[in-house]
Design a protein around this motif. Structure first.
Motif, short mmCIF file in Angstrom:
data_model
loop_
_atom_site.label_atom_id
_atom_site.label_comp_id
_atom_site.label_asym_id
_atom_site.label_seq_id
_atom_site.Cartn_x
_atom_site.Cartn_y
_atom_site.Cartn_z
N GLN A 1 -0.12 -3.35 7.48
CA GLN A 1 0.46 -4.24 6.47
C GLN A 1 1.24 -5.38 7.12
O GLN A 1 1.17 -6.54 6.68
CB GLN A 1 1.38 -3.46 5.53
CG GLN A 1 1.89 -4.31 4.36
CD GLN A 1 2.83 -3.53 3.47
OE1 GLN A 1 3.92 -3.15 3.88
NE2 GLN A 1 2.40 -3.28 2.26
N ASP A 2 1.99 -5.06 8.17
CA ASP A 2 2.74 -6.11 8.89
C ASP A 2 1.78 -7.16 9.45
O ASP A 2 2.08 -8.37 9.44
CB ASP A 2 3.55 -5.48 10.03
CG ASP A 2 4.70 -4.62 9.52
OD1 ASP A 2 5.04 -4.74 8.32
OD2 ASP A 2 5.23 -3.81 10.31
N ASN B 1 -6.80 -1.01 4.02
CA ASN B 1 -5.57 -0.24 4.25
C ASN B 1 -5.28 0.67 3.06
O ASN B 1 -4.85 1.82 3.23
CB ASN B 1 -4.40 -1.19 4.49
CG ASN B 1 -3.22 -0.46 5.13
OD1 ASN B 1 -3.41 0.55 5.84
ND2 ASN B 1 -2.02 -0.95 4.90
N GLN C 1 1.78 0.90 7.83
CA GLN C 1 2.81 -0.13 7.92
C GLN C 1 2.44 -1.16 8.98
O GLN C 1 2.62 -2.38 8.79
CB GLN C 1 4.16 0.52 8.26
CG GLN C 1 5.35 -0.45 8.26
CD GLN C 1 5.59 -1.01 6.87
OE1 GLN C 1 5.81 -0.27 5.93
NE2 GLN C 1 5.54 -2.34 6.73
N THR C 2 1.90 -0.66 10.10
CA THR C 2 1.47 -1.56 11.17
C THR C 2 0.42 -2.53 10.67
O THR C 2 0.46 -3.73 10.95
CB THR C 2 0.89 -0.72 12.34
OG1 THR C 2 1.90 0.17 12.82
CG2 THR C 2 0.42 -1.62 13.47
N ASN D 1 -6.25 -5.61 3.73
CA ASN D 1 -5.35 -4.92 2.77
C ASN D 1 -6.13 -3.91 1.93
O ASN D 1 -5.64 -2.81 1.66
CB ASN D 1 -4.69 -5.95 1.85
CG ASN D 1 -3.45 -6.56 2.49
OD1 ASN D 1 -2.77 -5.89 3.28
ND2 ASN D 1 -3.15 -7.81 2.16
N THR E 1 3.64 3.31 -1.24
CA THR E 1 4.36 2.03 -1.14
C THR E 1 5.14 1.91 0.17
O THR E 1 5.02 0.93 0.91
CB THR E 1 5.33 1.87 -2.32
OG1 THR E 1 4.59 1.97 -3.54
CG2 THR E 1 6.05 0.54 -2.26
N THR E 2 5.92 2.96 0.46
CA THR E 2 6.76 2.91 1.68
C THR E 2 6.07 3.53 2.87
O THR E 2 6.54 3.36 4.00
CB THR E 2 8.08 3.65 1.43
OG1 THR E 2 7.79 5.06 1.23
CG2 THR E 2 8.80 3.11 0.20
N TYR E 3 5.00 4.27 2.63
CA TYR E 3 4.25 4.99 3.66
C TYR E 3 5.07 6.10 4.33
O TYR E 3 4.75 6.55 5.43
CB TYR E 3 3.72 4.04 4.73
CG TYR E 3 2.94 2.88 4.15
CD1 TYR E 3 1.93 3.08 3.22
CD2 TYR E 3 3.22 1.57 4.53
CE1 TYR E 3 1.21 2.02 2.68
CE2 TYR E 3 2.52 0.50 3.99
CZ TYR E 3 1.51 0.73 3.06
OH TYR E 3 0.81 -0.32 2.52
N GLN F 1 5.24 4.66 14.33
CA GLN F 1 5.23 4.00 13.02
C GLN F 1 3.95 4.38 12.29
O GLN F 1 2.90 4.57 12.92
CB GLN F 1 5.30 2.48 13.19
CG GLN F 1 5.30 1.70 11.87
CD GLN F 1 5.55 0.22 12.08
OE1 GLN F 1 6.69 -0.23 12.01
NE2 GLN F 1 4.49 -0.53 12.33
#
Length: 301
Positions: free
Chosen positions: A197-198, A118, A194-195, A115, A149-151, A190
């Protein structure tokens, strides 16, 4: 034919003024080092001189553009290198985390480190250059490309160009949507943030090991790293082209400057000779004027 005293005086004055003008003009040429002071000195040479000055100025602007382009490309390349290093580290941690021997606590620790990486990766994607312009937002250089936040991508994907010669425009940026929004094994593109973070969420909740947070994640990281490497290859190619064009511009500028010097610069040996001759001519005209002033009939009556 009778010539009046006034006419003789006037002719003498005009001769002295003419000599003074010519002497002053030569003095100006010597002090400035330039043969052409006004277009009337050499109309054809003056036209060539103005054209060469314009072309030299344009060439210098191309050189300045080349400096800006090289600086911008270097900054982008350095940023992408750092991004690639971080993605590589995340991939290594992911390989470690996917090992079934890890405890829940170990995976949470790895998730925490990923994290942090990232967040650094997002910061790199929002890097600005020395002018405060975002590198990866396309034409909208004053808009932060990625929402932290949302990327979401807020740039426009435009590719900015700079002219470094009459016939060469170089692309000076790489749009962020082509670098950090990449294909996935599942299909849809994507944001790599986000990838990642998931994946860390799956690590923290103990759900890692199922698609896309299994081996697919490594493949998705590979897509993103390949996009970065491809961009760096393109940037390196452009930098080489800019350097070659810079050398061509230097050579052309040197040639034009030499030609300009041949046209406008003064031949000092000839100019000094002319200066001496005109100085003597003015002195002679002044002495003649004084003598003629004394030739009045009234002086003998």
């Amino acid at each position: 034919m009778r010539i009046s005293t006034n006419s003789i005086t006037q002719q003498g004055l005009e001769a002295m003024l003419r000599q003074q003008n010519e002497l002053a003009k030569t003095q100006l040429q010597v002090s400035s080092g330039k043969r052409i002071q006004t277009p009337s000195d050499d109309p054809i040479g003056a036209v060539k001189m103005l054209d060469l000055q314009r072309q030299i100025g344009l060439s210098q602007q191309y050189q300045d553009n080349a400096d800006v382009a090289d600086s911008r490309l270097s900054t982008t390349d350095g940023t992408l290198k750092s991004a690639g290093d971080i993605m590589q580290r995340i991939r290594e941690l992911a390989v470690q985390a996917l090992n079934d021997t890890n405890s829940t606590e170990s995976r949470r620790g790895i998730a925490e480190e990923i994290n942090q990486l990232n967040e650094t990766l997002v910061a790199l994607a929002n890097t600005t250059d020395s002018n405060g312009e975002y590198l990866f937002s396309g034409y909208q250089s004053d808009v932060q490309p990625f929402d932290t936040t949302t990327y979401a991508y807020n740039g426009d994907g435009g590719q900015r160009q700079l002219r470094v010669s009459d016939g060469y425009l170089v692309e000076i940026n790489e749009p962020g949507d082509g670098l950090f929004i990449t294909q996935t094994v599942a299909g849809p593109n994507q944001a790599i943030f986000q990838t990642i973070q998931d994946f860390t969420t799956a690590l923290s909740t103990g759900t890692v090991g199922t698609a896309p947070n299994d081996g697919d994640f490594l493949a998705n990281m590979d897509y993103a790293m390949n996009a970065s490497l491809d961009a760096r290859t393109r940037i390196g190619t452009r930098q080489n082209a800019v350097e070659q064009q810079r050398e061509i511009n230097d050579s052309s500028q040197f040639s034009m400057t030499t030609t300009l010097s041949q046209i406008e610069d003064l031949d000092y040996a000839e100019a000094i000779t002319q200066l001496n001759l005109k100085s003597v001519g003015l002195q002679a005209a002044q002495q003649v004027y004084v003598k003629v002033q004394g030739l009045s009939l009234f002086n003998f009556l």
